[in-house]
Structure formats: structure tokens, C-alpha cells
Design a protein around this motif. Structure first.
Motif, PDB file in Angstrom:
ATOM      1  N   PRO A 116      45.513  44.439  47.198  1.00 13.66           N
ATOM      2  CA  PRO A 116      44.894  45.722  47.573  1.00 13.66           C
ATOM      3  C   PRO A 116      43.389  45.641  47.822  1.00 13.66           C
ATOM      4  O   PRO A 116      42.840  46.474  48.547  1.00 13.66           O
ATOM      5  N   ARG A 117      42.723  44.643  47.207  1.00 13.39           N
ATOM      6  CA  ARG A 117      41.257  44.631  47.262  1.00 13.39           C
ATOM      7  C   ARG A 117      40.733  43.201  47.336  1.00 13.39           C
ATOM      8  O   ARG A 117      41.416  42.268  46.939  1.00 13.39           O
ATOM      9  N   ASP A 118      39.517  43.105  47.825  1.00 11.63           N
ATOM     10  CA  ASP A 118      38.802  41.833  47.725  1.00 11.63           C
ATOM     11  C   ASP A 118      38.441  41.581  46.268  1.00 11.63           C
ATOM     12  O   ASP A 118      38.345  42.509  45.456  1.00 11.63           O
ATOM     13  N   GLY A 119      38.222  40.354  45.931  1.00 19.44           N
ATOM     14  CA  GLY A 119      37.804  40.026  44.562  1.00 19.44           C
ATOM     15  C   GLY A 119      38.658  38.926  44.001  1.00 19.44           C
ATOM     16  O   GLY A 119      38.704  37.821  44.553  1.00 19.44           O
ATOM     17  N   VAL A 120      39.360  39.226  42.904  1.00 13.69           N
ATOM     18  CA  VAL A 120      40.220  38.231  42.271  1.00 13.69           C
ATOM     19  C   VAL A 120      41.566  38.860  41.936  1.00 13.69           C
ATOM     20  O   VAL A 120      41.685  40.091  41.800  1.00 13.69           O
ATOM     21  N   ALA A 121      42.543  38.003  41.807  1.00 11.13           N
ATOM     22  CA  ALA A 121      43.857  38.384  41.295  1.00 11.13           C
ATOM     23  C   ALA A 121      44.272  37.307  40.294  1.00 11.13           C
ATOM     24  O   ALA A 121      43.665  36.232  40.219  1.00 11.13           O
ATOM     25  N   PHE A 122      45.310  37.614  39.552  1.00  7.25           N
ATOM     26  CA  PHE A 122      45.755  36.683  38.523  1.00  7.25           C
ATOM     27  C   PHE A 122      47.265  36.454  38.655  1.00  7.25           C
ATOM     28  O   PHE A 122      48.010  37.363  39.030  1.00  7.25           O
ATOM     29  N   VAL A 123      47.663  35.232  38.335  1.00 10.43           N
ATOM     30  CA  VAL A 123      49.085  34.875  38.260  1.00 10.43           C
ATOM     31  C   VAL A 123      49.394  34.533  36.814  1.00 10.43           C
ATOM     32  O   VAL A 123      48.714  33.685  36.221  1.00 10.43           O
TER      33      VAL A 123
END
Length: 822
Positions: free
Chosen positions: A234-241
Motif C-alpha cells: 500500500p505504501r512506500d517504505g518497508v514491509a516485513f515477512v
């Protein structure tokens, strides 16, 4: 006569059992590390297990990867015991060179050592860069703050540790708004052990920068226990798995997680095409939407893998006939031609798809559904019924939900409940229409579910003749039995295995067969007698010339009809090896193979021969077969021998031992009253012995076989019968038996009574039998202590001298009553 022919081998047999009573049940390969490598790279891989000394070659079942270096490592300082008697003590280091164009996926392999071909190992190839999680201790990357930073597209080799609070692994990924993030976890699919369970069952989540869940998966129709998930960020930045176990199990197990921006469709429509054609396919289920692609359908019939840019494939079908697409606007899709492949989607709840097809009474059609086997989320039910003249559907003529695996042409899996493979959910039937005219073929999901990815394919074709060649690969709770499936042929020697010959669903072939081997290395010959009609298993022998250099080859065995019937006989090789078995349940994964590995190994220190029988084995009789070991200079060890194949109605003694320093023994073989008349093959296998290893599985042994000789089974010499008789305590009476001659014999035969009750005996001299005898008369007497009452099952043992040995035959079923004194 050799000294060994003068005695029964009972003591020898007991010795054979005593040497293995506490032996370990081992396969060669118990661990392969690392489990995955990137294509276009070279990877150092350690193979661990038992009986791996003197490794010479690694052979893969698929092209694209090869071993360019093999070396023996020192034994582990301490043996590691694994489930169900296995152990890890020896290790080999290999360098696997993976080609830049190597397709992703699983690559089964075996090692050839100086004396053996090993059990199966597997290695996996990723299209992505491969790194290691390299977690320091446990629970050190289980928070957003401590997550391991990675950059897509990457494969991380991770480990679920035995932490008491449950291990969780988090990975930090750069995020771009609107970009796809696809995550797949391989755990069950890369497991290399034969026993396991919930410690391999993992789950995955994609989280936003604050730890809120964007997508999650535990189980799924594509990979079953191994999770796969994708999300639009949904957004720029970071995501986590986040990777964690579905069920808490404090165990240390490897996994790998693929984190990428690749497309991740969950289904393809249509899920197949006509062989050799270019098929336009819609790929469904990706978070960025459905997309289309043209796929080249292989010319070979069957299921095939389509990867795209993903690390794991979709399974599709290649069929020799054209596609028919579901007409969603019509109550039933008209099928204008047959055979055909019917393609549709159960796209909503309680959806029932119907196809209208014209057939003729007397047609014999095979109707196979492919849905669950391809990763579709439905459990399909097939229903076939006629349309009357008013086009009203009539009563159901055929209905099928699940099908046993042999009906899906999958053999040798030996699952406890016939499950373990999702193919079992797809129905497959032989349909013989009761009338000529139009029929409806209907398909629905048994649970009433449906959805955009619920694709299916129904292949309708004339039933064909097919015979498969199958090596019996498993035994003892699904461990691979290399003794019955390994094809290791010592230089200048022979090896024989039994090949099963299951017929495909609907096959009407009943003729004689010849076997042909494709891909044999130079200097190796296939030797097997012609296979009689209806035989379901047959001994197959490979002979290596003394001048043949040790090497390895991938081969197939094909069954060919002796007489032409005008119909094509399909024949394919098959071997299915389960991993991750667990007590009381089915295997979680099975490696399917369509070829066999044959290895020529270093010369064995001995060979074995049997003397071709010069007389027939008669029904109800016993025959002694001389067995001789030819020892090379310096070889003085025990040798174990056995007969692995006899026809129904014939029995052989259990495994026996020829003691050290001796070279001769005897194998006794018996035929019951219904043993098949005629000639059949007879062969003996022999091996070295090890007290610490189970002999049945055969790991760690050098094995050879005798040549195949012919055994004739004939009618009994005589049939004896008697009327019920009686004797009183303290008396002597005549016990008369009528003689019916069946097979001629020369000279005289001796006869004795068996099964007399306590206190009753036959008085010598015993009668003799000649070809002119019409009846035999025994004198029997009963003591005062003879057991009173009627005794059944009194038989006669006839001993005939023929072919330099005594042949015994049992015949008759008499009744004798013992009465008290008057």
C-alpha cells in the motif's frame, strides 16, 4: 553329492535371522545441506548418512545441474541417530554446478559409490540470489526491530529452532507503493528425512511497517502445508515477512523462504492445451490482477510445470486432443468432437458445470478430472447421465468423487489410507454408455465451494491399453528399500530385481510381453524371459561385461506386446518414493520418478550360481537346488542368499547363510497343489553381510545374482486317497490307500505316513510304490495310550529318486479314528 546337499539349511537360516535381529534400518542419504542453491552458481553440498564411502559419481534425474567435485569427509565424531533406526555417521562433500538456464525446482539424485547405488537424495534450485539467515542463537530476529534486512528477489535459507517459546523469523523488505510482494516458503517440499510431521508445517505473513497483517497463508491447494502468499503493497517504505510454525514443536529444521517481486498466479485457465501447440492462458490469482500469456505446450503427453518468473510452478496438462472451453452462458456446453479436453471454472458456490456430448452404446471411454492434482482448491465430483428425447436429464448412470491412486496411474506408493497425494481427490472412471445419444457430463465441488481459481480439466478419451514398469521402492514403513529397487551391477557380474507390471485404468491388454531397456550403458545387457499373459511381477536381470568401466545411466523399461493386436500399448517407467512419513498417517510428500538409475560398480568379491534343475518340481512336492559361491582370492566372509521371486503357489526357504570358508549350500523349494504348471524363471540373489545393518533394506552390502534358469512345475507323481479307517487300542490293522498315477517315474518310491496321532505308528517294513502300483497298504498299530477320537489330515510323503536327488511329494488327506478296547 556335495556335502551341503546332505543337510537341511535350518541352522543356516536361523543364523541369518540372528545376525540382523538388532540391526539398524538405514538408508544411505539422511541429510543434504544446504538444501537449495541459485542457478548459475556453484554450491558446496554436504551429503550425510551411512555407507557413503568411496563415492564416485552423482547422477541427477534432470538436466541442468551436475557434480564437478566429490570428496569424502571424515566421519562425524559422534553418530547422530534419526527416526526409526536411521543414523548419520559418514559424509561426502560435493560441488554442484548449476547451469544459468537451469529451471527452478527439485532435482532428485543418487550417488554411485565403489560398490552401491545409494538411496534417493534431493536438491533444489532457486531463480533468486541465495543467502543464509545466519541467526545468532534463537529468537534474535523475531521482532520488527531485529528483523533481518533483505532485498527482493532473494531466497533465504533459514532455520526454525527449538526455542521453548517458539521460533519466529522476521525479514525486513523495502516497499514500493503498488508493487507486488510474493512470498513462498519451502519446508515440507525440501524435507530430506523419511519420518517427520508438524515440525515442518510453517505459516507466513506479510506485514506493513507497523506490523499490521497485509496477507497471510498457512496451507493452500498449490503446496499443501508449505505456505505461499502475495500482496500489493500500500505504501512506500518497508514491509516485513514473518515465518513461524503453525503448531509449536521445539525442533531444529531447515526451511527456505523466497521473497520477490515476481508474479504469483494461483491458477491458469485453461489448465492445459493440445500437445505441441501454443496456448493462450489466463493466469489468475495474482494480487496485481489477471494477466495473459502464450505458453508452448510440450509435445509429450502428461502434466508439466510452468514457472513464469516464480520460484515454484503451476502444473498444467498436455493432451493429444483439442480444448473445449466452458460456455458460461449456456446450461450445458456442447462438445462437438471426441476425444476432447473440457476446461472450466467452478467460479461460485454451488456451481455445477455441464457438458453435452454424443456417444454410442458400446463405447469404452476414460473420463479423468484434473483439478486438485493441478492445485485447484476444489474437491470435484463427476456425474454422468443421459438426456432423453425431450432433453430432460435422466437418472445418474455414473457418479464418482475420489479415485484410488492406481486409477490415476500412480503406483507403488503404498500409503496407509491411499492418500498422501492430492491426485486422489480427482475422479477417474471408465464409462461404458448404456445407450446411444446425448449425455451430460457434470462437475461440482463436493463442499459447494467455488472461486476464481477453481479451475478444472476433464479429459475424455477412448480407454487405452497401458502397462507400467514399476520398481518396488519401499518397505518397512515406507523407507526406501534399495535391495528391491537399486540397480547396481558389479563388473563382470549380474543383478536381478523384480519389476511390477501394473496396468493402467481401463487397459484391456492380456497378452504376453517382452521387456526392452532404453538407455543402457555400453557393455550392459538386459536378460529376462518372455512374460506370460497376466503376470503382475517378473524378474529382470542386468549383466555387465567384465570389461565395462564403472559408470551410471538413466534408463527406462518398456513393455512390448509379443503379438500385435492392432491396438497401441503404452508403457512407461515409474518409481514413487515418499518422504516425511509419520506413524498412523500418510506421507506429506512424494518424489515421483519416471526413470531408473542403473550403475555399473567395481567388481564384486564373489559370484553366485545355481544348478539348473534337471527334474520338475511336482505339485505338492519339494526340490533341492544346489547354490554355489565362487569366491575371489582373499574373500572368506559369510554370504547371504535368498530367492526373491517365485510364482504363486511356489514357496522357498527364508534367507540363508553360507558360512565363511564354505562355498556350497542348498535351497529348498516347494510347490502346493495349485502351483501353475509349466516353466517359470528361477534366480537366486546373494550379498555380503553386516551385523549392524538390516539385511532386508540392503544398505551397505555388495549384491549379485545367479543367472536366470528355468524351473518346470509338473503334475504330482501320484495322488493317494483313502477311505476313513479305524483302529482300536492294542490292535494292528491295515490302512489302505488307492493310487492314481499322474507323472511317470522310474524305479521304486518310498512312502511314509505323516500326521498320525500320538500312540499310533506305522509298522515296518513300509510299502513301496512303483509305476504299476494300484494301492498301498500300511500296517498300523495303536498302543494302550493312543489318543481316542477321530483325526483328520493324515497324509503320505512319497520320496522319488530323480536327477541325482530325493524329491519329496506330499499327497492325500485321510481320516483315522482311534477306538477304545472292547
Amino acid at each position: 553329492m556335495p556335502r551341503s546337499l546332505k543337510r537341511l539349511p535350518a541352522a543356516i537360516v536361523l543364523l541369518a535371522f540372528s545376525t540382523t535381529a538388532n540391526a539398524a534400518m538405514l538408508t544411505h542419504i539422511e541429510a543434504v545441506s544446504p538444501r537449495v542453491g541459485q542457478r548459475g552458481t556453484s554450491v558446496e553440498v554436504t551429503v550425510q548418512g551411512s555407507c557413503l564411502k568411496n563415492p564416485r559419481e552423482v547422477i541427477f534425474y534432470r538436466p541442468g545441474i551436475k557434480a564437478v567435485k566429490i570428496e569424502t569427509l571424515p566421519n562425524l565424531p559422534h553418530t547422530i541417530n534419526v527416526a526409526h533406526g536411521g543414523r548419520i555417521e559418514e559424509q561426502v562433500r560435493c560441488t554442484f554446478e548449476i547451469a544459468p538456464n537451469c529451471p527452478p525446482g527439485e532435482y532428485p539424485f543418487r550417488l554411485r559409490t565403489a560398490t552401491e547405488i545409494t538411496s534417493l537424495g534431493t536438491f533444489h534450485v532457486s531463480p533468486f540470489r541465495v543467502i543464509d539467515e545466519d541467526e545468532k542463537g534463537y529468537n534474535t530476529n523475531d521482532t520488527l526491530q531485529t528483523a533481518l534486512p533483505v532485498t527482493p528477489n532473494v531466497t533465504v535459507r533459514g532455520k526454525m529452532g527449538p526455542s521453548a517459546k517458539g521460533d519466529v523469523d522476521l525479514y525486513r523488505v523495502p516497499a514500493v507503493a503498488g508493487q507486488r510482494l510474493a512470498v513462498e516458503v519451502d519446508s515440507v517440499s525440501i524435507a530430506d528425512i523419511h519420518y517427520g510431521g508438524s515440525e515442518y508445517d510453517l505459516a507466513v505473513r506479510i506485514l506493513d511497517e507497523n506490523g499490521r497483517e497485509l496477507a497471510a497463508n498457512d496451507d493452500n491447494p498449490l503446496h499443501l502445508q508449505d505456505p505461499v502468499v502475495a500482496a500489493k503493497l500500500p505504501r512506500d517504505g518497508v514491509a516485513f515477512v514473518e515465518v513461524r510454525r503453525s503448531v509449536f514443536v521445539p525442533d531444529n529444521r531447515d526451511y527456505c523462504v523466497h521473497i520477490g517481486t515476481n508474479r504469483r498466479p494461483l491458477a491458469a485457465f485453461p489448465p492445459g492445451g493440445q500437445a505441441g501447440s501454443a496456448q493462450s492462458v489466463k493466469l489468475i490469482g495474482d494480487p496485481l490482477g489477471t494477466f495473459e500469456e502464450t505458453i508452448e505446450i510440450p509435445s509429450a503427453e502428461g502434466s508439466f510445470e510452468y514457472f513464469g518468473d516464480a520460484p515454484s510452478p503451476l502444473l498444467l496438462r498436455s493432451s493429444p486432443y483439442p480444448n473445449v472451453m466452458e460456455d458460461t452462458e449456456a446450461p450445458a456446453t456442447r462438445v462437438a468432437f471426441s476425444p476432447a479436453a473440457l476446461n472450466g471454472i467452478i467460479d461460485k458456490r454451488d456451481d455445477v458445470d455441464a457438458y453435452r456430448i454424443a456417444v454410442t452404446k458400446g463405447d469404452r471411454l476414460r473420463v479423468r478430472v484434473f483439478a486438485a492434482a493441478l492445485g485447484s482448491p476444489i474437491d470435484p465430483k463427476l456425474r454422468i447421465r443421459p438426456l432423453d428425447k425431450s432433453e430432460v436429464p435422466g437418472p445418474v448412470e455414473l457418479e464418482q468423487d475420489d479415485s484410488p491412486l492406481p486409477d490415476r496411474d500412480i503406483f507403488g506408493t503404498s500409503f496407509r489410507s491411499q492418500g498422501g497425494l492430492k491426485d486422489i481427490l480427482d475422479p477417474s472412471v471408465i464409462w461404458e454408455p448404456k445407450t446411444s445419444g446425448d449425455y451430460l457430463i457434470e462437475l461440482e465441488d463436493t463442499s459447494g465451494s467455488g472461486g476464481a481459481t477453481a479451475v478444472y480439466r476433464i479429459e475424455v478419451e477412448p480407454a487405452s491399453d497401458a502397462v507400467y514398469t514399476l520398481l518396488g521402492s519401499t518397505a518397512f514403513d515406507w523407507m526406501e528399500c534399495i535391495r528391491t529397487s537399486g540397480l547396481a551391477v558389479p563388473q563382470g557380474n549380474r543383478w536381478t530385481v523384480n519389476v511390477s507390471l501394473p496396468q493402467g485404468q481401463g487397459s484391456a491388454f492380456r497378452g504376453m510381453l517382452d521387456l526392452q531397456a532404453q538407455g543402457l550403458p555400453a557393455g550392459v545387457q538386459l536378460v529376462t524371459p518372455r512374460i506370460p499373459a497376466g503376470q503382475k511381477m517378473w524378474p529382470v536381470q542386468f549383466v555387465a561385461d567384465a570389461s565395462t568401466k564403472p559408470n551410471t545411466a538413466l534408463i527406462t523399461l518398456e513393455a512390448r506386446p509379443v503379438e500385435s493386436s492392432g491396438r497401441t500399448l503404452k508403457s512407461r517407467s515409474q518409481q514413487n518414493i515418499p518422504f516425511l512419513n509419520h506413524s498412523g498417517g500418510d506421507a506429506w510428500r512424494t518424489v515421483k520418478l519416471d526413470r531408473f538409475v542403473l550403475a555399473v560398480t567395481d567388481a564384486a568379491p564373489f559370484s553366485v550360481t545355481i544348478k539348473p534343475p534337471t527334474v520338475a518340481l511336482v505339485r505338492g512336492g519339494e526340490l533341492a537346488i544346489p547354490v554355489t559361491i565362487q569366491r575371489r582370492e582373499g574373500f572368506n566372509e559369510l554370504v547371504e542368499f535368498q530367492c526373491d521371486w517365485v510364482p504363486q503357489g511356489v514357496a522357498v526357504q527364508p534367507t540363508a547363510i553360507i558360512p565363511a570358508g564354505e562355498s556350497e549350500a542348498v535351497m529348498r523349494i516347494t510347490g502346493d497343489a495349485n502351483a501353475p504348471l509349466g516353466s517359470c524363471p528361477l534366480v537366486v540373489t546373494a550379498s555380503t553381510t553386516r551385523e549392524d545393518l538390516d539385511g532386508y533394506l540392503g544398505t551397505g552390502r555388495v549384491r549379485v545374482s545367479s543367472e536366470i534358469v528355468s524351473l518346470t512345475i509338473a503334475e504330482p507323481f501320484v495322488e493317494l486317497s483313502s477311505q476313513p479307517a479305524s483302529v482300536r487300542r492294542g490292535e494292528r490293522v491295515k490302512y489302505v490307500w488307492s493310487v492314481r498315477h499322474k507323472s511317470p517315474f522310474a524305479g521304486q518310491a518310498t512312502v511314509k505316513l505323516l500326521g498320525l496321532p500320538k500312540g499310533v505308528s506305522a509298522v515296518e517294513p513300509l510299502p513301496v510304490l512303483t509305476k504299476e502300483s494300484k494301492e498301498l497298504t500300511f500296517q498300523i498299530e495303536a498302543t494302550d495310550e493312543a489318543l481316542l477320537g477321530s483325526v483328520r489330515g493324515v497324509t503320505c510323503e512319497v520320496a522319488v529318486q530323480a536327477g541325482g536327488q530325493e524329491i519329496r511329494q506330499r499327497t492325500g488327506n485321510g481320516t483315522l479314528r482311534i477306538d477304545p478296547k472292547l
